[in-house]
Structures are given as C-alpha cells and as structure tokens.
Write a protein that holds these residues in place. Structure first.
Motif, short mmCIF file in Angstrom:
data_model
loop_
_atom_site.label_atom_id
_atom_site.label_comp_id
_atom_site.label_asym_id
_atom_site.label_seq_id
_atom_site.Cartn_x
_atom_site.Cartn_y
_atom_site.Cartn_z
N THR A 142 60.64 40.93 93.92
CA THR A 142 59.80 42.11 93.72
C THR A 142 60.72 43.32 93.86
O THR A 142 61.23 43.58 94.95
N GLY A 143 60.99 43.99 92.77
CA GLY A 143 62.01 45.03 92.78
C GLY A 143 63.37 44.41 93.05
O GLY A 143 63.76 43.41 92.43
N ASP A 203 51.26 46.74 101.47
CA ASP A 203 51.78 47.35 100.25
C ASP A 203 52.83 46.46 99.59
O ASP A 203 52.88 46.34 98.36
N ALA A 204 53.68 45.84 100.41
CA ALA A 204 54.70 44.94 99.86
C ALA A 204 54.05 43.72 99.22
O ALA A 204 54.51 43.25 98.16
N ARG A 257 51.05 43.61 97.88
CA ARG A 257 50.44 44.07 96.63
C ARG A 257 51.47 44.12 95.51
O ARG A 257 51.22 43.64 94.40
N ARG A 258 52.63 44.68 95.79
CA ARG A 258 53.66 44.78 94.76
C ARG A 258 54.12 43.40 94.31
O ARG A 258 54.32 43.14 93.13
N TRP A 259 54.26 42.47 95.27
CA TRP A 259 54.67 41.12 94.92
C TRP A 259 53.63 40.45 94.03
O TRP A 259 53.98 39.76 93.06
N ASP A 297 54.06 42.03 90.54
CA ASP A 297 55.33 41.70 89.91
C ASP A 297 55.38 40.24 89.46
O ASP A 297 56.11 39.90 88.53
N HIS A 316 43.84 48.18 98.56
CA HIS A 316 44.03 47.77 97.16
C HIS A 316 42.96 46.75 96.78
O HIS A 316 43.27 45.57 96.53
#
Length: 301
Positions: free
Chosen positions: A17-18, A104-105, A107-109, A112, A137
């Motif tokens: 993720t990123g 938040d991490a 959610r991004r994962w 992604d 979220h």
C-alpha cells in the motif's frame, strides 16, 4: 506466480500500500484456487470475487494468532488477515500509529488491494481499530463483527488490566507462547507498550453510536479480559447490532473456538443473504484474491 508452501493450511506473503509492505495471511487453498482460475481463464488476470471478502483485524499481537480462524472461515468466503503497520511482519512506521492511524492505514490497504467494501472482523484490540474504521470510513465496511471487544472504561488502569490478564491466563494455551514471543520481538518492547497505552486511552464507547454497519458482537463465554456487562453495553450502543455468546471460549481463539465462531459468523452473514442457501454454495462461492495476486510476494509464515 509460484505458490509458496502453506503451513497448516495458511499461506503468507506481502502486499503493498503505497511504499509500505503489508504482510497478509490467507487460506492456502484459496490462494491455489486463485492461480488455477487465472490459468483456466487464460487471460492472466485475477478472478472476480463472487462473495464479499472477510478481513480479520488482529489484536495486540499479529495475524499469526488468527490462523485457526483463517482456516475455519476459508471454506466459506475469501479471507484476508493483514498484519497492521508496526505489527508482525509488516513494515514499521517511523512512529507507532494510534487507533485512528491504524484504521486509516487499513482503509488505504483495502482500496489499494481492491477489497473494499469488506466484512470486517475485529478481534480483541482489533475491534477498536474496526470500530474506528467503520465510523471514519463507513463506505469500506459492509458488515462488522466484534469478537471480545476491548477495552471497557473500568479496564483503563495497569493494575486492573494486569488482574484480568492473570485470571485469563488459566485458559491461555501454552502453544501460543512462541507466537506471542515472536510478535513482541517483531514489534519491539517500546512499540508494544506504546500501542497498549494507545489502546487503553481510546474511548471507544464514544464512537459506538456512530457505527452504521450491521454489527455482530461476540462475547466469549469464559473471557476474563472483556466483562459480560461491557459486551452488552457495546451491543446496546451500536444502532444495528446483535449480541451472541460464544460457548466454552476464552479470550484467545483456539482451533475449536474458531470452528464455533465460524458457525456464529456464518449465521450472521447468511441472514438475508441469498448467497448462503446451502453448504455446496458456501464452498463454491469462495473466490479469492481479486487484485491481491498482482502484488503478492511469497514469504515464510
């Protein structure tokens, strides 16, 4: 992509993720099925998911402790158990993340790796992260399950928490000792203590009324860390929730506990869901790893 050997039915590897690597555990059979379907289709692409994925959020250790649940749930839906940033084998952020940062991490994962919206199952401290994710979220949480949710307001002192851990130790399996020790080494003592302080300081009771997702609250019958009154309050505060008791279970998820928990979750997921009319359909609908294969790097468990 070659498939690394799964240990005891669980396959592990890294996603991204990123610029951060996130280690994830999945049922080994689902990983094999994903590659078989991609080869059979002849297009080399990842197969579509026919069922909403389940994402397991671990407690103050890592997804290693969730292997029994990964195996038990794996025959019903695609299951993913990531190590949160700073835990287990995932990359460690410069500074330990608080509950909001972990949510938040996650959610991004999810985005992604094309897994949102997902059925999110929080276990122990993972319930606090799952609640934060559902509140901040809501679009990424299809349904929510909280298993042995921590921490009630009465637990927010070191002495009370230590007493509860001591009482719970009587039902703690010695087989978990190597796993817990491994997780503490991975995270480091300072990071582990910092995360525990963040967990104790998180006022989860102030957020529960804002959870929009349909929720199942699971109280392990013999859980000495999470009081009965607290799980009842959690269920009362969440607008659309149901409280169930997991019989003969402590705070840790053992193989037999995982089987009983899977039965409870299956009923929760099948209520009003036409995808779950029979056992044959349960097995045929396990379609793993959409978007997951493209960045999945084999690694030891």
């Amino acid at each position: 992509m070659s498939i690394g050997p799964g240990r005891n039915g669980v396959y592990g590897g890294w996603t991204r993720t990123g610029n951060t690597r996130v280690f994830v555990r999945v049922p080994a059979e689902l990983k094999k099925l994903s590659e078989h379907l991609a080869t059979f289709n002849g297009d080399g692409g990842a197969p579509e998911l026919d069922a909403t994925p389940i994402v397991l959020v671990h407690g103050l250790t890592s997804s290693r402790t969730l292997k029994p649940l990964i195996r038990a749930l794996g025959a019903r839906r695609p299951v993913y158990a990531p190590d949160l940033p700073g835990f287990g084998m995932s990359d460690q952020p410069i500074h330990p993340l608080d509950v909001r940062g972990l949510a938040d991490a996650l959610r991004r994962w999810l985005f992604d790796n094309e897994l949102a919206p997902a059925i999110v199952v929080g276990v122990s401290f993972g319930s606090q992260v799952a609640v934060e994710l559902a509140v901040r979220h809501p679009a990424v949480v299809d349904r929510l399950a909280l298993v042995g949710p921590t921490f009630d307001p009465q637990a927010r002192s070191a002495s009370r928490l230590a007493l509860r851990w001591a009482r719970n130790a009587r039902r703690w399996s010695p087989r978990l000792a190597p796993t817990v020790a491994h997780d503490l080494i991975d995270a480091g003592p300072w990071r582990s203590l910092r995360t525990l302080r963040e967990a104790l300081g998180d006022r989860v009771e102030r957020k529960l009324s804002r959870v929009e997702a349909r929720t199942l609250v699971v109280r392990p019958e013999r859980d000495h860390i999470v009081p009965e009154a607290w799980t009842e309050r959690v269920a009362d505060l969440i607008p659309d929730s149901e409280l169930v008791v997991l019989p003969n279970a402590g705070h840790s998820i053992r193989p037999r506990t995982a089987a009983r928990l899977t039965a409870l979750l299956a009923r929760f997921l099948s209520d009003g869901d036409d995808d779950f009319e029979s056992e044959e359909e349960l097995e045929s609908e396990a379609r793993p790893l959409q978007g997951f294969r493209k960045a999945f790097e084999p690694a030891p468990r």
